[in-house]
Design a protein around this motif. Structure first.
Motif, PDB file in Angstrom:
ATOM      1  N   ALA A 236      -0.744  16.050 -24.304  1.00 27.02           N
ATOM      2  CA  ALA A 236      -1.125  14.782 -24.924  1.00 27.02           C
ATOM      3  C   ALA A 236      -1.861  15.016 -26.243  1.00 27.02           C
ATOM      4  O   ALA A 236      -1.606  14.327 -27.242  1.00 27.02           O
ATOM      5  CB  ALA A 236      -2.000  13.986 -23.964  1.00 27.02           C
ATOM      6  N   LYS A 237      -2.767  15.988 -26.256  1.00 24.10           N
ATOM      7  CA  LYS A 237      -3.494  16.300 -27.488  1.00 24.10           C
ATOM      8  C   LYS A 237      -2.523  16.786 -28.566  1.00 24.10           C
ATOM      9  O   LYS A 237      -2.671  16.443 -29.742  1.00 24.10           O
ATOM     10  CB  LYS A 237      -4.545  17.364 -27.219  1.00 24.10           C
ATOM     11  N   GLY A 238      -1.533  17.594 -28.177  1.00 20.37           N
ATOM     12  CA  GLY A 238      -0.546  18.068 -29.141  1.00 20.37           C
ATOM     13  C   GLY A 238       0.216  16.924 -29.774  1.00 20.37           C
ATOM     14  O   GLY A 238       0.478  16.924 -30.986  1.00 20.37           O
TER      15      GLY A 238
ATOM     16  N   ALA B 145     -14.247  12.967 -20.291  1.00 20.41           N
ATOM     17  CA  ALA B 145     -13.470  14.081 -20.832  1.00 20.41           C
ATOM     18  C   ALA B 145     -12.011  13.714 -21.068  1.00 20.41           C
ATOM     19  O   ALA B 145     -11.224  14.551 -21.490  1.00 20.41           O
ATOM     20  CB  ALA B 145     -13.554  15.286 -19.889  1.00 20.41           C
ATOM     21  N   SER B 146     -11.652  12.491 -20.802  1.00 18.01           N
ATOM     22  CA  SER B 146     -10.262  12.073 -20.921  1.00 18.01           C
ATOM     23  C   SER B 146      -9.775  12.128 -22.366  1.00 18.01           C
ATOM     24  O   SER B 146     -10.520  11.839 -23.303  1.00 18.01           O
ATOM     25  CB  SER B 146     -10.101  10.648 -20.389  1.00 18.01           C
ATOM     26  N   VAL B 147      -8.514  12.494 -22.526  1.00 15.38           N
ATOM     27  CA  VAL B 147      -7.884  12.456 -23.846  1.00 15.38           C
ATOM     28  C   VAL B 147      -7.992  11.059 -24.437  1.00 15.38           C
ATOM     29  O   VAL B 147      -8.153  10.872 -25.644  1.00 15.38           O
ATOM     30  CB  VAL B 147      -6.398  12.877 -23.742  1.00 15.38           C
TER      31      VAL B 147
ATOM     32  N   ALA C 279      -9.087   0.484 -16.726  1.00 22.12           N
ATOM     33  CA  ALA C 279      -9.710   1.552 -15.944  1.00 22.12           C
ATOM     34  C   ALA C 279     -11.193   1.648 -16.251  1.00 22.12           C
ATOM     35  O   ALA C 279     -11.616   1.477 -17.395  1.00 22.12           O
ATOM     36  CB  ALA C 279      -9.023   2.881 -16.239  1.00 22.12           C
ATOM     37  N   GLU C 280     -11.962   1.945 -15.235  1.00 22.18           N
ATOM     38  CA  GLU C 280     -13.406   2.093 -15.410  1.00 22.18           C
ATOM     39  C   GLU C 280     -13.718   3.290 -16.310  1.00 22.18           C
ATOM     40  O   GLU C 280     -13.261   4.403 -16.070  1.00 22.18           O
ATOM     41  CB  GLU C 280     -14.077   2.277 -14.048  1.00 22.18           C
ATOM     42  N   GLY C 281     -14.468   3.051 -17.354  1.00 18.64           N
ATOM     43  CA  GLY C 281     -14.900   4.121 -18.240  1.00 18.64           C
ATOM     44  C   GLY C 281     -13.900   4.521 -19.305  1.00 18.64           C
ATOM     45  O   GLY C 281     -14.189   5.376 -20.138  1.00 18.64           O
ATOM     46  N   VAL C 282     -12.708   3.919 -19.294  1.00 18.86           N
ATOM     47  CA  VAL C 282     -11.679   4.241 -20.302  1.00 18.86           C
ATOM     48  C   VAL C 282     -11.114   2.920 -20.817  1.00 18.86           C
ATOM     49  O   VAL C 282     -10.198   2.350 -20.222  1.00 18.86           O
ATOM     50  CB  VAL C 282     -10.554   5.122 -19.736  1.00 18.86           C
ATOM     51  N   ALA C 283     -11.640   2.444 -21.929  1.00 15.90           N
ATOM     52  CA  ALA C 283     -11.328   1.095 -22.409  1.00 15.90           C
ATOM     53  C   ALA C 283      -9.899   0.929 -22.895  1.00 15.90           C
ATOM     54  O   ALA C 283      -9.426  -0.193 -23.057  1.00 15.90           O
ATOM     55  CB  ALA C 283     -12.297   0.718 -23.535  1.00 15.90           C
ATOM     56  N   THR C 284      -9.187   2.040 -23.132  1.00 15.59           N
ATOM     57  CA  THR C 284      -7.802   1.936 -23.624  1.00 15.59           C
ATOM     58  C   THR C 284      -6.779   2.312 -22.551  1.00 15.59           C
ATOM     59  O   THR C 284      -5.629   2.625 -22.862  1.00 15.59           O
ATOM     60  CB  THR C 284      -7.605   2.847 -24.854  1.00 15.59           C
ATOM     61  N   LYS C 285      -7.197   2.288 -21.283  1.00 13.12           N
ATOM     62  CA  LYS C 285      -6.302   2.630 -20.179  1.00 13.12           C
ATOM     63  C   LYS C 285      -6.029   1.378 -19.354  1.00 13.12           C
ATOM     64  O   LYS C 285      -6.928   0.844 -18.691  1.00 13.12           O
ATOM     65  CB  LYS C 285      -6.925   3.715 -19.310  1.00 13.12           C
TER      66      LYS C 285
END
Length: 397
Positions: free
Chosen positions: A130-132, A158-160, A381-387
């Motif tokens: 994903a980072k790539g 730590a999520s991408v 998703a909790e803690g990931v506003a773009t998920k």
């Protein structure tokens, strides 16, 4: 005569300049060997439910891990319809199960001016992959979908998805399908216990088919499809399910190509039935599959062995996705149940976010607005506003 020649020469030069000017304003969409250029579509008929077409500046490149996956094919059909309605230029790419192919196509799309990427990663659950892709994209926003961008167990911090501004994800809460499937199986087995116990040993033996060893969805479906079923059974005083092959300590058979395919399940099940059958008094009495493709393969093997023909003895088979073919098998009494993974709902969410991006909305805000538009289907998703999560639902009829 000299004046006449000069006049003619001037006219020729004017015509040449006009002809040259007519050829400089069109660019073809990038294509790969499996996708004709005609699939890059600009359509302003707005036949869907979109309020207004998105500006023509938005050019969308959509990358699928493989066209051959039945569920992904359903998402593609639905998303194409949504993007057609938005009136934007878009191009679909088949990665054919190869991450290198996908990365190369992404590079081509960026070079050709595509300014929004929608990506169904080949290598699921890989933050490095994903980072790539994000590094390839640069400032171009990326909407990942369906296949996880982080390894199982990665903390939200730590999520991408929390490492970049121009990123979003539309998918499902991975454990949910396993929980729903497990509960469905447990309740069905409890209700039909005696008729399922073909060898009369007081236990129900099962086979489990896993789509991909590393895929987060597959991991949780394999785990909870059995654990939650056992919880229902033991609460009612019944013994837990027993894996049919005591020598297989993993408790499942996996598609080694990671394709979740009917062919892999068919081959496994044909081999299983040659040894585990009513004649040997050790018949497999229940089949659990990570998706409907694998369920279909198992049913084909059972049909060849005289089971699941719509009449007579039927071995219960459970899957995930609620594909059209699975629904038909259930309607015909050949399959018992599945868990709906809403292809149309996923496509609608992706398109809604893409539309907002085309209008200048930040991805974080676009995800929030989409979740608020249908709180029964979508959640953040909790803690990931773009998920963005798309809800699962059980399907038995």
């Amino acid at each position: 005569m000299k004046k006449l020649l000069a006049l003619l020469l001037a006219l020729v030069m004017v015509v040449a300049l006009v002809a040259c000017g007519s050829n400089g304003n069109e660019t073809e969409a990038p294509t790969d060997a499996s996708q004709p250029a005609s699939d890059a579509t600009e359509n302003n008929d707005n036949t869907d439910n979109s309020d207004t077409p998105v500006g023509t500046d938005l050019k969308v490149a959509v990358f699928y891990y493989t066209y051959s996956d039945t569920y992904i094919s359903s998402v593609r059909t639905a998303l194409d319809a949504q993007l057609d309605a938005l009136g934007v230029t878009y191009q679909d790419f088949d990665s054919n199960g190869n991450q290198t192919t996908q990365n190369e196509a992404i590079q081509t799309a960026i070079a050709d001016g595509y300014n929004l990427l929608i990506v169904n990663m080949v290598t699921s659950g890989s933050s490095d992959t994903a980072k790539g892709i994000m590094e390839l994209a640069g400032d171009v926003p990326v909407i990942f979908f369906n296949r996880a961008v982080d390894e199982d167990g990665v903390e939200a911090s730590a999520s991408v998805l929390n490492a970049y501004e121009n990123i979003a994800f539309v998918g499902t809460d991975a454990p949910e399908a396993g929980h729903l499937q497990g509960k469905m199986i447990g309740e069905y087995v409890l209700e039909h216990y005696d008729e399922l116990d073909l060898n009369g040993d007081g236990k129900i033996s099962y086979a489990m088919f896993k789509g991909d060893e590393a895929n987060v969805e597959a991991i949780y479906r394999t785990q909870y499809g059995v654990e939650d079923a056992n919880a229902v059974l033991t609460a009612a005083g019944k013994p837990e399910l027993v894996y049919f092959d005591a020598n297989n300590t993993s408790g499942y058979q996996v598609d080694l190509n990671g394709q979740w395919s009917a062919a892999a399940a068919l081959d496994y099940m044909n081999t299983n039935l040659s040894q585990y059958n009513e004649g040997n008094n050790n018949m497999i009495e229940l089949i659990i599959c990570n998706n409907d493709n694998m369920a279909e393969g198992c049913i084909s093997a059972l049909e060849s062995a005289g089971y699941n023909n719509g009449t007579g003895k039927t071995i219960p088979v459970f899957g995930v996705d609620a594909t059209d073919s699975a629904k038909e098998l259930i309607a015909n009494g050949k399959m018992t149940g599945t868990v709906k993974q809403d292809a149309e709902g996923m496509a609608a969410a992706i398109a809604q976010i893409a539309k907002a991006v085309g209008e200048g909305t930040a991805l974080k805000d676009a995800v929030a607005a989409t979740a608020e538009s249908n709180t029964e289907m979508y959640s953040v998703a909790e803690g990931v506003a773009t998920k963005l999560y798309v809800a699962y639902a059980p399907y038995t009829a």
